[in-house]
Structures are given as structure tokens and as C-alpha cells.
Scaffold this active site. Sequence first.
Site, PDB file in Angstrom:
ATOM      1  N   THR A 374      72.015  36.862  17.782  1.00  8.33           N
ATOM      2  CA  THR A 374      72.155  36.848  19.231  1.00  8.33           C
ATOM      3  C   THR A 374      73.643  36.684  19.486  1.00  8.33           C
ATOM      4  O   THR A 374      74.389  36.327  18.580  1.00  8.33           O
ATOM      5  CB  THR A 374      71.328  35.654  19.749  1.00  8.33           C
ATOM      6  OG1 THR A 374      69.968  35.894  19.418  1.00  8.33           O
ATOM      7  CG2 THR A 374      71.481  35.405  21.224  1.00  8.33           C
ATOM      8  N   SER A 446      64.949  31.098  22.997  1.00  7.54           N
ATOM      9  CA  SER A 446      65.712  29.847  22.982  1.00  7.54           C
ATOM     10  C   SER A 446      67.076  30.031  23.639  1.00  7.54           C
ATOM     11  O   SER A 446      67.898  29.116  23.632  1.00  7.54           O
ATOM     12  CB  SER A 446      65.939  29.383  21.536  1.00  7.54           C
ATOM     13  OG  SER A 446      64.715  29.134  20.907  1.00  7.54           O
ATOM     14  N   GLY A 466      71.978  31.884  17.686  1.00  6.12           N
ATOM     15  CA  GLY A 466      71.495  31.002  16.622  1.00  6.12           C
ATOM     16  C   GLY A 466      70.016  30.686  16.679  1.00  6.12           C
ATOM     17  O   GLY A 466      69.586  29.669  16.124  1.00  6.12           O
TER      18      GLY A 466
HETATM   19  N1  GLY Z   1      65.889  36.020  19.774  1.00  4.11           N
HETATM   20  C1  GLY Z   1      66.366  34.709  19.892  1.00  4.11           C
HETATM   21  C2  GLY Z   1      65.894  34.048  21.129  1.00  4.11           C
HETATM   22  O1  GLY Z   1      65.632  34.714  22.100  1.00  4.11           O
HETATM   23  O2  GLY Z   1      65.756  32.862  21.168  1.00  4.11           O
END
Ligand code: GLY
Length: 564
Positions: A374, A446, A466
Amino acid sequence: MMKKLGLLFIISLFLVQCKESKVKDLPVKGLIAESAMVVSARNEASAIGVAILKKGGNAFDAMIATDLALAVVHPAAGNIGGGGFTVFRTNEGLTGALDYREKAPLAAHRDMYLDEDGKVVPGKSTLGALAVGVPGTIAGLFEIHKKFGSLPFSELIQPSIDMARNGFVVTKKQARGLNYYREAFKIANQRVIYFDREWNEGDTLKNPNMALTLERIRDHGREEFYSGRTADMIVDCLQGLGGIITKEDLSKYKTVWRDPVEFEYKEYKIISMSPPSSGGICLEELFKSIDPYDIAQYPHNSEQYIQLITEAERRVYADRAYFLGDPDFVKIPMDSLKSRFYNKNRMLNFTWEQATPSSAISHGNIEIIESNETTHYSIIDTYGNAVAVTTTLNGGYGSKVYVEDGGFFLNNEMDDLSAKVGSPNMFGLVGAEANSIAPEKRMLSSMTPTIIEKGGKLKMVVGSPGGSTIITSVFQNILNVIEFDMGMQESVSSSRFHHQWLPDLIYFEHSFDTVSFASLRKKGYIIDHEDYGSIGRVDAILVMPDGRLEGGADPRGDDSAVGF
Ligand code: GLY
């Protein structure tokens, strides 16, 4: 063991660049600028955003330019084939959030990643065409432009077209990441793709097909991606690889304006992303869990500090696993999760003498009535508008599926839904019914793009990549600044740790001082100081008392602050 393996998988997916490194010789003073700044994962992207600000563009214009630049120069996470969240605060104090998270395709179903014995098929939700969610990034950028843009979209996209065509210089960390994924690229695409070659630091990477795609988007707008030639390329590519995304999925995609999560902590107001991200609500629970304790009395990263933060994180991540999902599909007990009384009560069985084992923690008792690559960037413009954006393909290079004629990768965001209730995803996060797979559902995230006010004025813009460690990285950086009086760069450079309820481990960065470990172990804490080279990559901006800006660009990556 399975859960630990899940976490190890994240490290390889997200942090391959940092695997062997210790964060040392850390910068403690960041770039200081008079009035405007962009901090992002790459210098080229920050510079493109700042060039827009210098032309008189606002933070939203700079956001669009920076985002598209990251899609070119940081293809591991920057994207047009993924999704994200934006939290903003205008110079008049108006706050809001845009959700352009990916969605499950119409043909998705609850058991799509299980074998005939009901077991999760390893890799099915992370690698290859079935892992891909319907992308939201391009819809998000056009929606932001429609509401807040002041310069023509064509001007904002052009620098990225030029960079894709003329190329950019591959960094050492980037070369290592690209080389690491060669086998996965081959498996996901069932052939050798353009990115599959040996890369070296200093090579120039040109992506002419991406330049053509961005030109088509410049000329035909949002619909080029969702129903035009690019849509055909995506669907042809995925269907050739056994995927299920159709043109109907793409044409139905919609962004959603959401009310951000907002709460007070001491004299600060914290504004963060609401569900389908868990970021904002978990941040609020974390702050409310520690609020009854005078946290600043415990030295930064001391044994007691680690204990208090760990115990709060353990309880909040247990709630995350049970209660959170797409608010358009599930009822989330927001009022209870946000209550001071509830969070204080959750901490009542915490003692300083002994760790609370995660097996003794479940989600809180709430009566429901009726119903990890991310990337983050932070922007402040000369007018005082602030934007916090976290955008993602999920894993590094997402599903590794590469739309060759379009020049871009597609996400593997389907893994953020629960392939099976109670089974860990690639971040080791377990999910419950609230995050089970259903057509058109947005997967729980997250991502925690966050803006902080003090005394009604803008104070800080912050966020991180992360996976599951995003929330704890953002939490600890806010505490560094507001409780430990650190500057932005000092905060970002400081060592971090992470607990997420399950597995029952505290992960410490390699750089973390081991002085308290023996005593923590005696109290029953299980310590992992091996597996995480680094946790998160925080890019943030602090408004200093004299009004100037200090950037915090994470030395764990190639991150860079540019301002004036
Ligand atoms: N793909 C990581 C998140 O959205 O938390």
C-alpha cells in the site's frame, strides 16, 4: 504456526526491500517549508505534486497528479488497478472522506477460495486473476476532481504520461523488489511479462503502454477505464486467466462519499477514515483505551509504554476481527465502539504484572440491536487545504496480474475479505461474518489516512502502508508528536512495534532497543524481533507552531518530502 506464516508472507510481499536492513543513522530533522508540501513514497511523485501546487493548483489537484505519478514510478503500490481512501480538511475546516475501495465482483461468492473439503486453497485469494477486486482508483480521482479540482485534469495527468514514456530511474530497493517477484509474475500471468527481467539500480524503466493508457484517460475521461478500451483490456486479460470480473462489474463501479471518523483526544481532534476501513474506528478505540492512563509519564518505547500500547492494540484488533466490514452490508455498532466507557472497560483486566494472553481476549460484549503493499502520501497546499491519501494494490504488485497492453498491475484486494470466517489472511488477520465474501461488497481495510487539528487549526497529516500494521504505525506516530513532543521526521524515523491480537506476538522492528525484552518475556509477552525488518512507512506533515511545515519522509523506503 499458520498465523505466523501468514505474517511472514506479508513481510516478503511488502517489505522485501527492508528485509535485511536495520533502520540506522536515522534523519531526525525533516524538510522545512514555508507553506506547501507533498510527502510520498518517491521523490518524482512528490516533485510532480509540488509542481502543481506551485502553479497555483490546490491540494486536490496535487493529489491527482501525485497519485498518477505513483502509479507510474511506484508500480508495487501506486496504481490505477487498485483502490484507496482520501480524508481531507479544507482551509475552512470542512472535513470529509472519499471511499474508492475495490469491490467484490458480481460473480464472487462466499466459498470461492475453499476446496471441496472447505479448506482455504493457499494463494487463491492473493495470486492471479481470482484475487482481483473491481478497481476504484480512477473513479476516485475523477470524483475528487469534479468536487474540488481547480486545474484541468489533462494538466494533472500529463506529467505522469511523460514519465511513463520517458522513463524513471530504478532505485536499489525497487530493483530488489522487482527481481524478488519474477517467479510470481510468471505464475500469475502464465507467461513472461514486461516487468519480468533482471533490474539493477540506475536502470531506466519506461512503460509506453501505461503512457498510452493515461493518454486515453486524459482524452476520454473516467469512462475510458470503466467502459472504454481500457475496460476491454482488463476484462480480456482477466478472463484469459480464469478471472470473473466482467464489463458489467466495471461499469457499475461507484465511489462513496463518507463521513470520516472524528473524535477528541485531549486538546486534539482526530479525523480519519471510516468503514469499510477499520483504520479510523480502531484509532479511536486505541486512543480511548489509553486515555485513562497518563501515557507521557512512561518514557517513549519503555517497558511500560510497550505494555500499555500492546494491551490496547490486542483488545482493539479482537474487536476489529469481529465487528468490522463493509457498512453498506453489515451493521457496525459504531456508537459502542466509540464510547469511552466501553474502551475503558475493555482495559479493566490489564495488569502491569503480567501479559493478558490473546486467548483470554475476545471481541467486546456489544449488544447489536436489530439488526500490505500500500502507499500513503500527505499534502498541504498554500491555501491551507490538507489531504491524506492511502492507496493500494494490497500485496506488492497486487495479484501480480499485469494488463500488458494497458501497462498496469491489478490488485489482490479480494484477500482482504475473509476467505473463510476465522481463517487468517496474508496479514494474519482473522475476520468474522461481517467481512465474509458477497458480490459487490467492499473488503475491510486497515488504511488510516488521518488529519489532526489542535485548537481548531490544522496540526498534522499522516498515514502509512503496511497492511495490519498501518493502524499501529499511525497511532504510534501521533503519540510521538503529541505526547512525546517529537518533530515530524524524528517521529517517523523512530522504531515501532506492533500487536494485532492474533497471533499473540509483539513484533519489534530490528532497530528496536532490546533493553526491556527480558522483563517483558518474564511477564508472558512473546517477542518477535526477527521477522520484521521494518513496520509501516509513514509519510507525514506537521504544522509547526510558527506555521511552517515539517515533512516526515520514512527512511525505511525511498520516500521523499518536497515543499516550498
Ligand atoms: N490492503 C491493505 C488494506 O486495505 O488494509
